[in-house]
Design a protein around this motif. Structure first.
Motif, mmCIF file in Angstrom:
data_model
loop_
_atom_site.group_PDB
_atom_site.id
_atom_site.type_symbol
_atom_site.label_atom_id
_atom_site.label_comp_id
_atom_site.label_asym_id
_atom_site.label_seq_id
_atom_site.Cartn_x
_atom_site.Cartn_y
_atom_site.Cartn_z
ATOM 1 N N TYR A 176 42.168 36.137 43.903
ATOM 2 C CA TYR A 176 41.586 37.638 43.258
ATOM 3 C C TYR A 176 41.830 38.434 44.784
ATOM 4 O O TYR A 176 42.381 39.507 44.701
ATOM 5 C CB TYR A 176 40.374 37.503 42.981
ATOM 6 C CG TYR A 176 39.865 39.100 42.806
ATOM 7 C CD1 TYR A 176 39.165 39.710 43.769
ATOM 8 C CD2 TYR A 176 40.119 39.685 41.619
ATOM 9 C CE1 TYR A 176 38.796 40.816 43.516
ATOM 10 C CE2 TYR A 176 39.801 40.979 41.558
ATOM 11 C CZ TYR A 176 39.164 41.761 42.541
ATOM 12 O OH TYR A 176 38.743 42.942 42.173
ATOM 13 N N VAL A 177 41.334 37.919 45.847
ATOM 14 C CA VAL A 177 41.246 38.746 46.914
ATOM 15 C C VAL A 177 42.842 38.974 47.089
ATOM 16 O O VAL A 177 43.076 40.117 47.693
ATOM 17 C CB VAL A 177 40.758 38.066 48.152
ATOM 18 C CG1 VAL A 177 40.849 38.693 49.383
ATOM 19 C CG2 VAL A 177 39.227 38.025 47.873
ATOM 20 N N ILE B 26 38.936 40.382 54.869
ATOM 21 C CA ILE B 26 39.619 41.640 54.661
ATOM 22 C C ILE B 26 39.089 42.131 55.938
ATOM 23 O O ILE B 26 38.092 43.108 55.908
ATOM 24 C CB ILE B 26 39.407 42.290 53.641
ATOM 25 C CG1 ILE B 26 39.738 41.426 52.452
ATOM 26 C CG2 ILE B 26 40.169 43.610 53.438
ATOM 27 C CD1 ILE B 26 41.305 41.096 52.468
ATOM 28 N N ARG C 208 35.647 43.666 53.986
ATOM 29 C CA ARG C 208 34.432 42.721 54.524
ATOM 30 C C ARG C 208 35.058 41.469 54.280
ATOM 31 O O ARG C 208 36.409 41.259 53.765
ATOM 32 C CB ARG C 208 33.439 43.095 53.336
ATOM 33 C CG ARG C 208 33.572 42.749 51.767
ATOM 34 C CD ARG C 208 34.574 43.664 51.222
ATOM 35 N NE ARG C 208 34.341 43.326 49.483
ATOM 36 C CZ ARG C 208 35.286 43.779 48.717
ATOM 37 N NH1 ARG C 208 36.084 44.703 49.213
ATOM 38 N NH2 ARG C 208 34.981 43.706 47.412
ATOM 39 N N ALA C 209 34.359 40.492 54.388
ATOM 40 C CA ALA C 209 34.779 39.033 54.319
ATOM 41 C C ALA C 209 35.936 38.800 55.469
ATOM 42 O O ALA C 209 36.129 39.304 56.307
ATOM 43 C CB ALA C 209 35.252 38.821 52.620
ATOM 44 N N TRP D 225 44.531 42.952 47.381
ATOM 45 C CA TRP D 225 44.585 43.550 48.297
ATOM 46 C C TRP D 225 46.210 43.621 48.706
ATOM 47 O O TRP D 225 46.873 43.916 49.837
ATOM 48 C CB TRP D 225 43.919 42.910 49.602
ATOM 49 C CG TRP D 225 42.576 43.351 49.548
ATOM 50 C CD1 TRP D 225 41.455 42.816 49.013
ATOM 51 C CD2 TRP D 225 41.962 44.603 50.170
ATOM 52 N NE1 TRP D 225 40.322 43.615 49.131
ATOM 53 C CE2 TRP D 225 40.438 44.595 50.027
ATOM 54 C CE3 TRP D 225 42.436 45.527 50.996
ATOM 55 C CZ2 TRP D 225 39.660 45.594 50.571
ATOM 56 C CZ3 TRP D 225 41.562 46.425 51.477
ATOM 57 C CH2 TRP D 225 40.442 46.656 51.387
ATOM 58 N N ARG E 11 26.477 44.236 61.295
ATOM 59 C CA ARG E 11 26.757 44.873 60.144
ATOM 60 C C ARG E 11 25.935 46.204 60.279
ATOM 61 O O ARG E 11 24.670 46.098 60.471
ATOM 62 C CB ARG E 11 26.536 43.984 58.927
ATOM 63 C CG ARG E 11 27.351 44.840 57.623
ATOM 64 C CD ARG E 11 26.904 44.126 56.307
ATOM 65 N NE ARG E 11 25.677 44.105 55.859
ATOM 66 C CZ ARG E 11 24.948 43.414 55.241
ATOM 67 N NH1 ARG E 11 25.508 42.147 54.864
ATOM 68 N NH2 ARG E 11 23.647 43.544 54.782
ATOM 69 N N PRO F 141 41.122 32.919 51.147
ATOM 70 C CA PRO F 141 41.190 31.673 50.217
ATOM 71 C C PRO F 141 40.740 31.808 48.637
ATOM 72 O O PRO F 141 40.893 31.050 47.832
ATOM 73 C CB PRO F 141 39.515 31.101 50.566
ATOM 74 C CG PRO F 141 39.301 31.913 51.935
ATOM 75 C CD PRO F 141 40.026 33.117 51.897
ATOM 76 N N SER F 142 41.031 33.230 48.211
ATOM 77 C CA SER F 142 40.579 33.443 46.807
ATOM 78 C C SER F 142 41.818 34.455 46.492
ATOM 79 O O SER F 142 42.363 35.315 46.655
ATOM 80 C CB SER F 142 39.486 34.405 46.689
ATOM 81 O OG SER F 142 39.619 35.239 45.700
ATOM 82 N N LEU G 158 37.562 28.760 56.781
ATOM 83 C CA LEU G 158 37.672 29.848 56.127
ATOM 84 C C LEU G 158 36.904 29.672 54.908
ATOM 85 O O LEU G 158 36.752 28.897 53.894
ATOM 86 C CB LEU G 158 38.709 30.264 55.653
ATOM 87 C CG LEU G 158 40.287 30.871 56.692
ATOM 88 C CD1 LEU G 158 41.436 31.290 56.140
ATOM 89 C CD2 LEU G 158 39.554 31.738 57.484
ATOM 90 N N GLY G 159 35.721 30.479 54.717
ATOM 91 C CA GLY G 159 34.921 30.960 53.561
ATOM 92 C C GLY G 159 33.724 29.800 53.776
ATOM 93 O O GLY G 159 32.840 29.715 52.932
ATOM 94 N N THR G 160 33.435 29.423 54.937
ATOM 95 C CA THR G 160 32.508 28.220 54.900
ATOM 96 C C THR G 160 31.276 28.985 55.837
ATOM 97 O O THR G 160 30.600 28.198 56.129
ATOM 98 C CB THR G 160 32.841 27.203 55.644
ATOM 99 O OG1 THR G 160 33.351 27.260 57.037
ATOM 100 C CG2 THR G 160 34.025 26.594 54.914
ATOM 101 N N THR G 161 31.113 30.254 56.327
ATOM 102 C CA THR G 161 30.059 30.636 57.204
ATOM 103 C C THR G 161 28.709 30.462 56.542
ATOM 104 O O THR G 161 28.420 30.710 55.484
ATOM 105 C CB THR G 161 30.497 32.093 57.542
ATOM 106 O OG1 THR G 161 30.405 32.822 56.189
ATOM 107 C CG2 THR G 161 31.710 32.321 58.432
ATOM 108 N N GLU G 162 27.785 29.990 57.687
ATOM 109 C CA GLU G 162 26.521 29.717 57.271
ATOM 110 C C GLU G 162 25.712 30.555 58.241
ATOM 111 O O GLU G 162 25.799 30.359 59.450
ATOM 112 C CB GLU G 162 26.183 28.208 57.541
ATOM 113 C CG GLU G 162 27.082 27.309 56.666
ATOM 114 C CD GLU G 162 26.345 27.011 55.212
ATOM 115 O OE1 GLU G 162 27.068 26.386 54.269
ATOM 116 O OE2 GLU G 162 25.118 27.543 54.890
ATOM 117 N N TYR H 207 30.956 49.728 51.627
ATOM 118 C CA TYR H 207 30.974 48.717 52.667
ATOM 119 C C TYR H 207 30.618 48.979 53.931
ATOM 120 O O TYR H 207 31.289 50.026 54.268
ATOM 121 C CB TYR H 207 32.223 47.771 52.382
ATOM 122 C CG TYR H 207 32.504 47.175 51.077
ATOM 123 C CD1 TYR H 207 33.148 48.201 50.087
ATOM 124 C CD2 TYR H 207 32.167 45.851 50.697
ATOM 125 C CE1 TYR H 207 33.189 47.570 48.655
ATOM 126 C CE2 TYR H 207 32.072 45.734 49.260
ATOM 127 C CZ TYR H 207 32.399 46.315 48.386
ATOM 128 O OH TYR H 207 32.804 46.130 47.322
#
Lengths: 220, 349
Positions: A51-52, A206, A203-204, A56, A132, A48-49, A146-150, A99
């Motif tokens: 930058y990511v 990746i 992480r995330a 990568w 983890r 989603p980003s 994607l990117g919404t984990t709570e 990480y």
């Protein structure tokens, strides 16, 4: 070694205590069938980003090629064990740029179906048990994309983990009737798997993952 | 998600006058005692002041990537804690009971002697005597208008406040991925090792909401810092940045459009080979300030110099009045409340 892509993981009924089964290298797991599951890197262009994606683009991610899965039902609970090679472990987040190794088991929140590639959506969320290294309790997360984990504030999942001889073994436990994904006797539950190699800064999103759902067969 | 966060209604802005900073670190300590005294935050310095030329904090501060080039995100790294400087341990018992026998020596957590700390190269500066020169550079979160940190986070854990453009990390949403820390080209984001989340300067927003200036601004004894909304055209910030054009962004080449600006330092004349002043050259080498503050620096310095000379001749200068700030409250924009006068609940625990 070629790992075959397995579509199915069958949970055996065994007699063993939770205490034993939460030690993933214990005798209780010795005779439990293991299935080798092929993993692939998550698609970078779906991250989603920008930058990511940019940071990568020129280096490999999702370095874990195979995870070995076994599952048992005992003590009214489901145990899922993941075992994968990690030559250079990261046992905790010990510095700014360190990480921790991690793994996760993903389910459709309703136990029936959801979109795996997007980690669910508003109508059909997903739920994951996420371990983890360095934490005593796993996270239980719900996602609708994607990117919404709570992270759940309280949950009934526990975990035991050990790194030995170049491999991590991680065993998750949840009461069959416990809060969360329905895990009924005899059910076929879709599951997805993910592994993060901390030494590769994963992480995330990746990570290595199963690009398609597997099916976890629970005993009757 | 790379959220195109909407433009805020007003933009909080600060200006730091590099001609006035003494490097006393009152700002750093004000911030530290107010915000970063909890477990996991020991090594955090949301406000830092470093001697320039110098390595900055973390070491080689502007060389770790991040920011943007040609509109595209630049991959960055988040340096290890040793490069920022650990919070050292001191054995007070051993020293103060030892009758002078045990030295008061800092130790890192692994028991070894530190080889770096924030501000380790204080006052080293640049040049070889008598050509030496330095100034102090203060840095906080600049609440960039094109925030690389916010746009880097794949789970939208950072957000920009609509009312004032302040960028904040939502500590509930943050999962400690640290893409933000990699993406910030100024390396102003820290990692809380206890909570496994990223943290950074919050522009003292709870104080702002009570009409109180940020701690670093209010505590500064040197009257270095100006704070206001850029939209206030009568305010110091607007005048220094847009009217007088003496307040410049730090490393504008990083492309993040920071909202903290700097009045560049004038310097004494350089010496020529005969040891006399060379009035055609500044002791700060040509190009150094331009690399730091962009192409506007030459004109900014000329303006400051001209207005200083006007003042010296007894002529009025709005610019000098602003920079001198004879009434300290003029530095504070609309945030002139005294925190001691606030009616507030005592902190629990």
């Amino acid at each position: 070694m070629t790992a075959k892509t397995a579509a199915k993981v069958t949970a055996q009924r065994v007699t063993a205590s939770s205490k034993e089964l939460l030690v993933p290298g214990s005798k209780a797991w010795k005779d439990v069938a293991e299935t080798a599951v092929a993993l692939s890197p998550t698609p970078l262009d779906a991250q989603p980003s920008a930058y990511v994606r940019a940071s990568w683009a020129d280096r490999p991610h999702g370095k874990t090629g195979t995870v070995n899965v076994s599952a048992v039902v005992a003590d009214d609970a489901l145990f899922i064990r993941l075992r994968w090679e990690t030559a250079d472990p990261r046992q905790s987040i010990s510095d700014n740029n360190v990480y921790a190794d991690a793994c996760a088991v993903l389910f459709p929140a309703d136990g029936k179906g959801a979109e795996l590639a997007t980690m669910g959506d508003e109508k059909r969320p997903v739920q994951a048990w996420h371990w983890r290294a360095g934490t005593a309790l796993p996270f239980v997360v719900t996602a609708t994309g994607l990117g919404t984990t709570e992270r759940a504030k309280a949950h009934p999942v526990s975990v035991g983990a050990a790194w030995e001889g170049g491999s991590w073994s991680v065993a998750f436990r949840r009461d069959l009737g416990g809060k969360g994904v329905p895990l009924a006797a005899g059910a076929s539950v879709p599951i997805g798997l993910a592994v993060w190699q901390g030494a590769n800064n994963e992480r995330a999103g990746i990570k290595s993952h199963t690009p398609d759902w597997l099916t976890l067969e629970l005993p009757k | 998600m790379a959220t195109a966060s909407p433009k805020p209604a007003r933009q909080l802005v600060m200006v730091f006058d590099l001609n006035k900073c003494l490097g006393c670190q009152s700002c750093s300590i004000a911030c530290k005692t107010l915000w970063t005294d909890a477990p996991g935050m020991e090594a955090m310095w949301w406000n830092i002041v470093n001697t320039m030329p110098g390595e900055g904090t973390p070491r080689d501060v502007f060389s770790h990537g991040g920011g943007y080039r040609d509109g595209q995100p630049v991959p960055g790294v988040f340096p290890p804690l040793a490069q920022f400087g650990e919070a050292w341990d001191f054995d007070h018992e051993a020293t103060f009971g030892s009758n002078g026998k045990a030295a008061f020596h800092p130790l890192q957590h692994d028991g070894t002697s530190p080889e770096w700390g924030p501000n380790w190269d204080e006052d080293m500066g640049g040049g070889v005597y008598p050509h030496s020169y330095f100034f102090y550079l203060q840095q906080i979160c600049a609440n960039c208008s094109k925030p690389a940190c916010l746009e880097a986070c794949p789970r939208t854990a950072l957000y920009r406040r609509e009312e004032d453009g302040i960028i904040l990390i939502d500590e509930e949403r943050c999962h400690g991925y640290r893409f933000c820390a990699e993406a910030c080209p100024y390396k102003r984001i820290y990692f809380n090792s206890n909570r496994a989340i990223a943290q950074k300067c919050i522009s003292c927003y709870p104080r702002l909401e009570a009409g109180v200036a940020p701690a670093c601004v209010r505590q500064c004894p040197g009257r270095v810092r100006h704070v206001d909304y850029m939209e206030n055209k009568e305010g110091h910030a607007y005048k220094l940045v847009h009217k007088w054009k003496v307040a410049l962004p730090l490393r504008p080449d990083f492309g993040t459009e920071p909202n903290v600006f700097y009045v560049p330092p004038l310097a004494p004349y350089a010496f020529n080979e005969a040891g006399e002043f060379d009035e055609t050259r500044s002791r700060i080498p040509e190009g150094y300030l331009e690399q730091m503050f962009g192409p506007g620096v030459e004109q900014a310095l000329a303006t400051i110099q001209a207005e200083r000379e006007k003042s010296a001749r007894g002529e009025p200068s709005e610019l000098m009045d602003i920079l001198i700030a004879r009434d300290w409250n003029d530095l504070l924009g609309p945030f002139t409340e005294n925190p001691a006068d606030l009616d507030r609940q005592p902190r629990k625990g």
